[in-house]
Motif scaffolding. Structure first.
Motif, PDB file in Angstrom:
ATOM      1  N   ALA A  27       0.810  -1.113   0.027  1.00  0.00           N
ATOM      2  CA  ALA A  27       0.009   0.045   0.052  1.00  0.00           C
ATOM      3  C   ALA A  27       0.772   1.202   0.034  1.00  0.00           C
ATOM      4  N   ASN A  28       2.050   1.251   0.657  1.00  0.00           N
ATOM      5  CA  ASN A  28       2.883   2.199   0.757  1.00  0.00           C
ATOM      6  C   ASN A  28       3.340   2.579  -0.446  1.00  0.00           C
ATOM      7  N   ALA A  29       3.936   1.683  -1.388  1.00  0.00           N
ATOM      8  CA  ALA A  29       4.554   1.491  -2.780  1.00  0.00           C
ATOM      9  C   ALA A  29       3.554   2.223  -3.392  1.00  0.00           C
ATOM     10  N   ILE A  30       2.459   1.677  -3.512  1.00  0.00           N
ATOM     11  CA  ILE A  30       1.364   2.086  -4.567  1.00  0.00           C
ATOM     12  C   ILE A  30       0.859   3.621  -4.369  1.00  0.00           C
ATOM     13  N   TRP A  31       0.674   3.945  -2.990  1.00  0.00           N
ATOM     14  CA  TRP A  31       0.419   5.286  -2.532  1.00  0.00           C
ATOM     15  C   TRP A  31       1.422   6.139  -3.051  1.00  0.00           C
ATOM     16  N   ILE A  32       2.963   6.046  -2.755  1.00  0.00           N
ATOM     17  CA  ILE A  32       4.135   6.913  -3.371  1.00  0.00           C
ATOM     18  C   ILE A  32       4.002   6.881  -4.974  1.00  0.00           C
ATOM     19  N   ALA A  33       3.866   5.740  -5.530  1.00  0.00           N
ATOM     20  CA  ALA A  33       4.074   5.725  -6.952  1.00  0.00           C
ATOM     21  C   ALA A  33       2.775   6.573  -7.516  1.00  0.00           C
ATOM     22  N   GLN A  34       1.620   6.523  -6.957  1.00  0.00           N
ATOM     23  CA  GLN A  34       0.700   7.242  -7.543  1.00  0.00           C
ATOM     24  C   GLN A  34       0.353   8.497  -7.268  1.00  0.00           C
ATOM     25  N   GLY A  35       1.180   9.051  -6.082  1.00  0.00           N
ATOM     26  CA  GLY A  35       0.880  10.444  -5.349  1.00  0.00           C
ATOM     27  C   GLY A  35       1.432  11.314  -6.320  1.00  0.00           C
ATOM     28  N   GLN A  36       0.471  12.409  -6.363  1.00  0.00           N
ATOM     29  CA  GLN A  36       1.101  13.649  -7.384  1.00  0.00           C
ATOM     30  C   GLN A  36       1.337  14.721  -6.211  1.00  0.00           C
ATOM     31  N   ALA A  37       0.731  14.932  -5.142  1.00  0.00           N
ATOM     32  CA  ALA A  37       1.160  15.883  -4.173  1.00  0.00           C
ATOM     33  C   ALA A  37       2.487  15.569  -3.529  1.00  0.00           C
ATOM     34  N   LYS A  38       3.271  16.623  -2.747  1.00  0.00           N
ATOM     35  CA  LYS A  38       4.373  16.206  -2.029  1.00  0.00           C
ATOM     36  C   LYS A  38       4.212  15.395  -1.001  1.00  0.00           C
ATOM     37  N   GLU A  39       3.110  15.542  -0.393  1.00  0.00           N
ATOM     38  CA  GLU A  39       2.595  14.707   0.950  1.00  0.00           C
ATOM     39  C   GLU A  39       2.389  13.192   0.656  1.00  0.00           C
ATOM     40  N   GLN A  40       1.938  13.106  -1.004  1.00  0.00           N
ATOM     41  CA  GLN A  40       1.900  11.541  -1.133  1.00  0.00           C
ATOM     42  C   GLN A  40       3.057  10.926  -1.460  1.00  0.00           C
ATOM     43  N   ARG A  41       4.196  11.611  -1.307  1.00  0.00           N
ATOM     44  CA  ARG A  41       5.548  10.882  -1.621  1.00  0.00           C
ATOM     45  C   ARG A  41       6.037  10.260  -0.468  1.00  0.00           C
ATOM     46  N   GLN A  42       5.302  10.303   0.528  1.00  0.00           N
ATOM     47  CA  GLN A  42       5.857   9.659   1.894  1.00  0.00           C
ATOM     48  C   GLN A  42       5.076   8.459   2.186  1.00  0.00           C
ATOM     49  N   PRO A  43       5.650   7.447   2.917  1.00  0.00           N
ATOM     50  CA  PRO A  43       4.778   6.208   3.247  1.00  0.00           C
ATOM     51  C   PRO A  43       3.389   6.634   4.073  1.00  0.00           C
ATOM     52  N   LEU A  44       2.432   5.875   3.924  1.00  0.00           N
ATOM     53  CA  LEU A  44       1.102   5.814   4.428  1.00  0.00           C
ATOM     54  C   LEU A  44       1.167   5.515   5.831  1.00  0.00           C
ATOM     55  N   PHE A  45       1.852   4.239   5.960  1.00  0.00           N
ATOM     56  CA  PHE A  45       1.747   3.407   7.194  1.00  0.00           C
ATOM     57  C   PHE A  45       3.409   3.019   7.688  1.00  0.00           C
ATOM     58  N   SER A  46       3.309   2.934   9.029  1.00  0.00           N
ATOM     59  CA  SER A  46       4.475   2.440   9.509  1.00  0.00           C
ATOM     60  C   SER A  46       3.734   1.611  10.849  1.00  0.00           C
ATOM     61  N   TRP A  47       4.780   0.694  11.210  1.00  0.00           N
ATOM     62  CA  TRP A  47       4.277  -0.534  11.990  1.00  0.00           C
ATOM     63  C   TRP A  47       5.526  -0.870  13.155  1.00  0.00           C
ATOM     64  N   SER A  48       4.906  -1.642  14.017  1.00  0.00           N
ATOM     65  CA  SER A  48       6.159  -2.052  15.028  1.00  0.00           C
ATOM     66  C   SER A  48       5.460  -3.254  15.623  1.00  0.00           C
TER      67      SER A  48
END
Length: 360
Positions: A27-48
Protein backbone atom coordinates in the motif's frame (compact mmCIF):
# COMPACT_ATOMS: atom_id res chain seq x y z
CA UNK A 1 1.47 8.64 8.96
CA UNK A 2 -0.71 5.87 10.33
CA UNK A 3 1.09 3.70 12.86
CA UNK A 4 0.10 0.06 13.40
CA UNK A 5 1.22 -1.76 16.53
CA UNK A 6 1.10 -5.56 16.43
CA UNK A 7 0.97 -7.49 19.68
CA UNK A 8 2.38 -11.01 19.47
CA UNK A 9 2.51 -13.92 21.91
CA UNK A 10 4.04 -17.43 21.91
CA UNK A 11 0.87 -19.11 20.67
CA UNK A 12 0.12 -16.69 17.84
CA UNK A 13 0.20 -17.72 14.19
CA UNK A 14 2.97 -16.20 12.11
CA UNK A 15 1.05 -15.39 8.92
CA UNK A 16 -1.46 -12.96 10.54
CA UNK A 17 1.59 -10.96 11.65
CA UNK A 18 3.73 -11.02 8.52
CA UNK A 19 1.16 -11.08 5.71
CA UNK A 20 -0.70 -7.88 6.77
CA UNK A 21 2.63 -6.08 7.02
CA UNK A 22 3.27 -7.04 3.40
CA UNK A 23 -0.12 -5.56 2.54
CA UNK A 24 0.79 -2.29 4.26
CA UNK A 25 4.19 -2.22 2.54
CA UNK A 26 2.60 -2.64 -0.88
CA UNK A 27 0.00 0.00 0.00
CA UNK A 28 2.88 2.36 0.79
CA UNK A 29 4.55 1.61 -2.54
CA UNK A 30 1.33 2.16 -4.51
CA UNK A 31 0.54 5.34 -2.57
CA UNK A 32 3.97 6.78 -3.33
CA UNK A 33 3.92 5.68 -6.98
CA UNK A 34 0.49 7.17 -7.59
CA UNK A 35 1.03 10.29 -5.50
CA UNK A 36 0.97 13.66 -7.18
CA UNK A 37 1.18 15.97 -4.20
CA UNK A 38 4.35 16.23 -2.13
CA UNK A 39 2.65 14.76 0.96
CA UNK A 40 1.81 11.66 -1.06
CA UNK A 41 5.47 10.89 -1.66
CA UNK A 42 5.85 9.67 1.90
CA UNK A 43 4.69 6.26 3.19
CA UNK A 44 1.18 6.07 4.56
CA UNK A 45 1.85 3.34 7.10
CA UNK A 46 4.49 2.53 9.68
CA UNK A 47 4.38 -0.45 12.01
CA UNK A 48 6.01 -2.06 14.99
CA UNK A 49 5.84 -5.48 16.65
CA UNK A 50 5.51 -5.92 20.40
CA UNK A 51 5.68 -8.78 22.89
CA UNK A 52 4.76 -8.80 26.55
CA UNK A 53 8.37 -8.58 27.74
CA UNK A 54 9.99 -7.03 24.67
CA UNK A 55 11.73 -10.29 23.72
CA UNK A 56 11.52 -12.16 20.41
CA UNK A 57 8.70 -14.69 20.13
CA UNK A 58 8.92 -18.20 18.67
CA UNK A 59 5.59 -19.14 17.12
CA UNK A 60 4.17 -22.70 17.13
CA UNK A 61 5.50 -23.23 13.59
CA UNK A 62 9.04 -22.43 14.72
CA UNK A 63 9.16 -19.00 13.07
CA UNK A 64 10.93 -16.51 15.34
CA UNK A 65 9.46 -13.01 15.23
CA UNK A 66 11.70 -10.16 16.29
CA UNK A 67 10.07 -7.29 18.14
CA UNK A 68 10.52 -3.54 18.54
CA UNK A 69 9.42 -3.26 22.14
CA UNK A 70 7.03 -4.46 24.79
CA UNK A 71 3.26 -4.02 24.90
CA UNK A 72 3.43 -0.70 26.71
CA UNK A 73 5.64 0.97 24.10
CA UNK A 74 4.71 2.57 20.81
CA UNK A 75 7.42 2.59 18.17
CA UNK A 76 7.73 4.96 15.23
CA UNK A 77 10.81 4.81 13.01
CA UNK A 78 12.43 2.48 15.54
CA UNK A 79 12.40 5.16 18.22
CA UNK A 80 10.35 4.46 21.35
CA UNK A 81 8.03 7.33 22.23
CA UNK A 82 4.61 8.08 23.64
CA UNK A 83 2.82 8.48 20.32
CA UNK A 84 -0.48 6.63 20.41
CA UNK A 85 -0.73 3.82 17.86
CA UNK A 86 -3.58 4.41 15.40
CA UNK A 87 -4.20 0.66 15.06
CA UNK A 88 -3.53 -2.14 17.53
CA UNK A 89 -3.60 -5.56 15.84
CA UNK A 90 -3.81 -9.02 17.45
CA UNK A 91 -2.99 -12.12 15.36
CA UNK A 92 -4.94 -15.36 15.58
CA UNK A 93 -4.08 -17.93 18.24
CA UNK A 94 -2.90 -21.32 17.00
CA UNK A 95 -5.00 -24.05 18.64
CA UNK A 96 -3.02 -27.11 17.69
CA UNK A 97 -3.65 -28.65 21.11
CA UNK A 98 -7.28 -27.61 21.25
CA UNK A 99 -8.96 -25.14 23.57
CA UNK A 100 -6.23 -25.42 26.21
CA UNK A 101 -4.01 -23.29 23.95
CA UNK A 102 -6.68 -20.60 23.89
CA UNK A 103 -7.33 -20.62 27.64
CA UNK A 104 -3.59 -20.51 28.37
CA UNK A 105 -3.07 -17.55 26.04
CA UNK A 106 -5.99 -15.67 27.57
CA UNK A 107 -4.52 -16.20 31.04
CA UNK A 108 -1.11 -14.99 29.84
CA UNK A 109 -2.62 -11.84 28.34
CA UNK A 110 -4.99 -11.14 31.24
CA UNK A 111 -2.57 -8.74 33.02
CA UNK A 112 -2.59 -6.59 29.87
CA UNK A 113 -6.37 -6.29 29.53
CA UNK A 114 -6.39 -2.90 31.33
CA UNK A 115 -3.80 -1.68 28.81
CA UNK A 116 -5.99 -2.88 25.94
CA UNK A 117 -8.95 -0.99 27.37
CA UNK A 118 -6.77 2.07 27.85
CA UNK A 119 -5.56 1.97 24.22
CA UNK A 120 -9.15 1.71 23.04
CA UNK A 121 -10.25 4.62 25.25
CA UNK A 122 -7.40 6.71 23.83
CA UNK A 123 -8.70 6.20 20.31
CA UNK A 124 -6.77 3.26 18.89
CA UNK A 125 -8.63 1.08 16.39
CA UNK A 126 -8.44 -2.44 17.83
CA UNK A 127 -8.42 -5.29 15.29
CA UNK A 128 -8.15 -9.04 15.72
CA UNK A 129 -7.77 -12.03 13.46
CA UNK A 130 -9.57 -15.34 13.92
CA UNK A 131 -9.50 -16.66 17.52
CA UNK A 132 -7.96 -13.43 18.87
CA UNK A 133 -11.50 -12.04 19.11
CA UNK A 134 -11.63 -14.05 22.35
CA UNK A 135 -9.03 -11.65 23.78
CA UNK A 136 -11.28 -8.63 23.22
CA UNK A 137 -14.30 -10.50 24.57
CA UNK A 138 -12.38 -11.73 27.63
CA UNK A 139 -11.21 -8.16 28.30
CA UNK A 140 -14.83 -6.99 28.38
CA UNK A 141 -14.44 -4.80 25.31
CA UNK A 142 -17.27 -6.54 23.44
CA UNK A 143 -19.82 -6.71 26.27
CA UNK A 144 -23.35 -6.16 24.90
CA UNK A 145 -21.81 -5.67 21.45
CA UNK A 146 -21.12 -7.99 18.54
CA UNK A 147 -18.22 -9.74 16.86
CA UNK A 148 -17.15 -12.51 14.53
CA UNK A 149 -14.50 -15.19 14.94
CA UNK A 150 -13.32 -18.45 13.37
CA UNK A 151 -16.47 -20.28 12.26
CA UNK A 152 -15.49 -23.51 14.04
CA UNK A 153 -15.30 -21.72 17.41
CA UNK A 154 -18.98 -20.79 17.39
CA UNK A 155 -20.17 -22.96 20.28
CA UNK A 156 -17.22 -22.17 22.51
CA UNK A 157 -17.56 -18.43 21.94
CA UNK A 158 -21.32 -18.37 22.53
CA UNK A 159 -21.03 -20.44 25.68
CA UNK A 160 -18.29 -18.27 27.18
CA UNK A 161 -19.61 -14.86 26.09
CA UNK A 162 -23.44 -14.95 26.02
CA UNK A 163 -23.43 -11.16 26.36
CA UNK A 164 -21.79 -10.78 22.92
CA UNK A 165 -23.81 -11.21 19.73
CA UNK A 166 -21.80 -13.53 17.49
CA UNK A 167 -22.17 -12.63 13.82
CA UNK A 168 -20.47 -15.74 12.61
CA UNK A 169 -21.22 -15.37 8.92
CA UNK A 170 -19.25 -12.14 8.64
CA UNK A 171 -15.65 -12.08 7.47
CA UNK A 172 -15.26 -8.72 9.23
CA UNK A 173 -17.39 -7.17 11.95
CA UNK A 174 -16.99 -3.80 13.66
CA UNK A 175 -18.27 -2.68 17.05
CA UNK A 176 -17.22 0.67 18.52
CA UNK A 177 -13.83 0.83 16.78
CA UNK A 178 -13.15 -2.84 17.42
CA UNK A 179 -12.86 -4.94 14.27
CA UNK A 180 -12.90 -8.73 14.51
CA UNK A 181 -12.34 -11.09 11.60
CA UNK A 182 -13.24 -14.64 10.66
CA UNK A 183 -11.08 -17.73 10.34
CA UNK A 184 -7.37 -17.69 9.51
CA UNK A 185 -6.83 -16.07 6.09
CA UNK A 186 -9.42 -13.38 6.89
CA UNK A 187 -6.36 -11.42 8.01
CA UNK A 188 -5.94 -10.39 4.36
CA UNK A 189 -9.41 -8.85 4.31
CA UNK A 190 -8.66 -7.29 7.69
CA UNK A 191 -5.48 -5.71 6.33
CA UNK A 192 -7.35 -4.42 3.28
CA UNK A 193 -9.96 -2.86 5.56
CA UNK A 194 -7.22 -0.96 7.39
CA UNK A 195 -5.84 0.25 4.05
CA UNK A 196 -9.32 1.35 3.00
CA UNK A 197 -9.80 3.36 6.18
CA UNK A 198 -6.55 5.29 5.87
CA UNK A 199 -5.74 5.26 2.14
CA UNK A 200 -9.13 5.18 0.44
CA UNK A 201 -10.83 2.85 -2.05
CA UNK A 202 -8.54 3.48 -5.03
CA UNK A 203 -5.35 2.40 -3.27
CA UNK A 204 -7.22 -0.49 -1.66
CA UNK A 205 -8.41 -1.76 -5.04
CA UNK A 206 -4.86 -1.57 -6.41
CA UNK A 207 -3.46 -3.47 -3.43
CA UNK A 208 -6.13 -6.18 -3.73
CA UNK A 209 -5.38 -6.68 -7.42
CA UNK A 210 -1.63 -6.63 -6.92
CA UNK A 211 -1.79 -9.24 -4.16
CA UNK A 212 -4.62 -11.30 -5.66
CA UNK A 213 -6.90 -10.76 -2.65
CA UNK A 214 -10.65 -11.25 -2.94
CA UNK A 215 -11.73 -7.89 -1.57
CA UNK A 216 -15.40 -8.81 -1.98
CA UNK A 217 -15.30 -11.82 0.34
CA UNK A 218 -17.96 -10.72 2.81
CA UNK A 219 -19.01 -14.01 4.39
CA UNK A 220 -17.33 -17.16 5.70
CA UNK A 221 -20.60 -19.10 5.63
CA UNK A 222 -19.77 -21.15 2.49
CA UNK A 223 -16.58 -22.40 4.15
CA UNK A 224 -18.23 -23.68 7.30
CA UNK A 225 -18.25 -27.37 8.15
CA UNK A 226 -21.74 -26.87 9.49
CA UNK A 227 -22.24 -30.18 11.24
CA UNK A 228 -18.82 -31.48 12.06
CA UNK A 229 -16.92 -28.72 13.77
CA UNK A 230 -15.08 -31.72 15.15
CA UNK A 231 -12.56 -29.55 16.96
CA UNK A 232 -15.43 -28.44 19.18
CA UNK A 233 -17.61 -31.50 19.49
CA UNK A 234 -15.22 -33.40 21.74
CA UNK A 235 -14.97 -30.41 24.07
CA UNK A 236 -18.31 -28.62 23.91
CA UNK A 237 -20.18 -31.31 25.83
CA UNK A 238 -19.76 -34.67 27.57
CA UNK A 239 -23.21 -36.11 27.00
CA UNK A 240 -22.65 -39.75 26.06
CA UNK A 241 -26.15 -40.14 24.63
CA UNK A 242 -25.64 -37.18 22.28
CA UNK A 243 -22.18 -38.39 21.30
CA UNK A 244 -23.65 -41.77 20.31
CA UNK A 245 -26.48 -39.99 18.49
CA UNK A 246 -24.04 -37.80 16.55
CA UNK A 247 -22.11 -40.84 15.43
CA UNK A 248 -25.28 -42.64 14.34
CA UNK A 249 -26.54 -39.59 12.46
CA UNK A 250 -23.24 -39.23 10.61
CA UNK A 251 -23.45 -42.87 9.57
CA UNK A 252 -27.04 -42.42 8.31
CA UNK A 253 -26.81 -38.93 6.81
CA UNK A 254 -27.54 -40.37 3.34
CA UNK A 255 -31.03 -41.37 4.53
CA UNK A 256 -34.07 -39.26 5.37
CA UNK A 257 -34.03 -38.29 9.06
CA UNK A 258 -36.44 -40.20 11.30
CA UNK A 259 -36.53 -39.29 14.98
CA UNK A 260 -38.21 -42.58 16.01
CA UNK A 261 -35.37 -44.55 14.40
CA UNK A 262 -32.78 -42.52 16.33
CA UNK A 263 -34.69 -42.94 19.60
CA UNK A 264 -34.98 -46.69 19.03
CA UNK A 265 -31.23 -46.94 18.45
CA UNK A 266 -30.53 -45.03 21.67
CA UNK A 267 -33.22 -47.00 23.56
CA UNK A 268 -34.80 -43.85 24.95
CA UNK A 269 -37.92 -41.81 24.22
CA UNK A 270 -38.05 -39.20 21.48
CA UNK A 271 -38.57 -36.48 24.11
CA UNK A 272 -35.40 -37.61 25.88
CA UNK A 273 -33.39 -37.35 22.65
CA UNK A 274 -34.70 -33.84 21.99
CA UNK A 275 -33.98 -32.74 25.56
CA UNK A 276 -30.40 -34.03 25.50
CA UNK A 277 -29.66 -32.37 22.15
CA UNK A 278 -31.04 -29.07 23.38
CA UNK A 279 -28.94 -29.20 26.55
CA UNK A 280 -25.71 -30.35 24.88
CA UNK A 281 -25.79 -28.61 21.50
CA UNK A 282 -28.52 -26.01 21.71
CA UNK A 283 -30.31 -27.50 18.69
CA UNK A 284 -32.69 -30.30 17.75
CA UNK A 285 -31.78 -33.73 16.36
CA UNK A 286 -33.58 -32.84 13.11
CA UNK A 287 -31.61 -29.60 12.69
CA UNK A 288 -28.34 -31.36 13.43
CA UNK A 289 -29.17 -34.09 10.91
CA UNK A 290 -29.96 -31.40 8.36
CA UNK A 291 -26.53 -29.84 8.83
CA UNK A 292 -24.89 -33.22 8.31
CA UNK A 293 -26.75 -33.61 5.04
CA UNK A 294 -25.80 -30.15 3.81
CA UNK A 295 -22.14 -30.89 4.62
CA UNK A 296 -22.33 -34.14 2.70
CA UNK A 297 -23.88 -32.30 -0.24
CA UNK A 298 -21.08 -29.73 -0.14
CA UNK A 299 -18.41 -32.41 -0.28
CA UNK A 300 -20.15 -34.21 -3.13
CA UNK A 301 -20.29 -30.98 -5.13
CA UNK A 302 -16.65 -30.23 -4.33
CA UNK A 303 -15.30 -33.64 -5.34
CA UNK A 304 -17.68 -35.23 -7.87
CA UNK A 305 -19.53 -34.43 -11.09
CA UNK A 306 -22.86 -35.75 -9.79
CA UNK A 307 -25.92 -33.84 -10.95
CA UNK A 308 -27.84 -31.82 -8.38
CA UNK A 309 -30.62 -34.42 -8.45
CA UNK A 310 -28.09 -37.13 -7.64
CA UNK A 311 -26.54 -35.05 -4.85
CA UNK A 312 -29.96 -34.44 -3.31
CA UNK A 313 -30.81 -38.13 -3.55
CA UNK A 314 -27.56 -39.16 -1.87
CA UNK A 315 -28.30 -36.84 1.05
CA UNK A 316 -31.79 -38.15 1.61
CA UNK A 317 -33.81 -35.42 -0.11
CA UNK A 318 -36.51 -36.25 -2.64
CA UNK A 319 -37.81 -32.69 -3.07
CA UNK A 320 -35.19 -30.83 -5.14
CA UNK A 321 -36.70 -27.38 -4.60
CA UNK A 322 -36.68 -27.92 -0.84
CA UNK A 323 -33.07 -29.06 -1.02
CA UNK A 324 -32.11 -25.90 -2.98
CA UNK A 325 -33.73 -23.65 -0.38
CA UNK A 326 -32.07 -25.42 2.54
CA UNK A 327 -28.69 -25.39 0.87
CA UNK A 328 -28.80 -21.66 0.21
CA UNK A 329 -30.07 -20.95 3.72
CA UNK A 330 -27.07 -22.71 5.27
CA UNK A 331 -24.32 -21.68 2.85
CA UNK A 332 -25.57 -18.32 1.49
CA UNK A 333 -24.95 -19.69 -2.03
CA UNK A 334 -27.16 -21.56 -4.45
CA UNK A 335 -25.97 -25.11 -5.24
CA UNK A 336 -24.86 -23.95 -8.70
CA UNK A 337 -22.90 -20.99 -7.30
CA UNK A 338 -21.33 -23.18 -4.62
CA UNK A 339 -20.18 -25.75 -7.16
CA UNK A 340 -18.71 -23.02 -9.36
CA UNK A 341 -16.76 -21.52 -6.46
CA UNK A 342 -15.52 -24.77 -4.92
CA UNK A 343 -15.27 -27.15 -7.86
CA UNK A 344 -12.02 -29.16 -8.13
CA UNK A 345 -9.20 -27.22 -9.77
CA UNK A 346 -7.41 -28.62 -12.80
CA UNK A 347 -3.79 -29.57 -12.31
CA UNK A 348 -1.48 -26.93 -13.77
CA UNK A 349 1.08 -29.59 -14.68
CA UNK A 350 -1.53 -31.73 -16.42
CA UNK A 351 -2.88 -28.76 -18.36
CA UNK A 352 0.63 -27.80 -19.46
CA UNK A 353 1.41 -31.36 -20.56
CA UNK A 354 -1.80 -31.53 -22.56
CA UNK A 355 -1.02 -28.27 -24.30
CA UNK A 356 2.51 -29.39 -25.14
CA UNK A 357 1.27 -32.69 -26.57
CA UNK A 358 -1.25 -30.88 -28.72
CA UNK A 359 1.33 -28.53 -30.22
CA UNK A 360 3.92 -31.20 -31.09
Amino acid sequence: MTHIAVWIYPQCMASPVTAPLDVFAIANAIWIAQGQAKEQRQPLFSWSIHSADGAAVKTPTGVVLQVDGDFSSNITNNIANDIQADVLMLPGIFLGNGMQDLWRTLDELRPYFPLLREKHAQGSLLVSNCSASFVFAEAGLLDHGHATTAWWLERVFKARYPQVELRLGEVLDEYRDIVTSGAASAYMNLALDIVRRFAGPEVTASVAKTMLIDANRATQTPYMNLSGMTQQESQSHADDLVIRAQKWLRQHRHLAFRLPALADYLAVSERTVIRHFHQALGTTPASYAQLLKIDLAKRLMETTTLTLDEVAERTGYTDLSSFRRLFKRHTSLSPAAYREQFKPQKSVAAATTTTAATTT
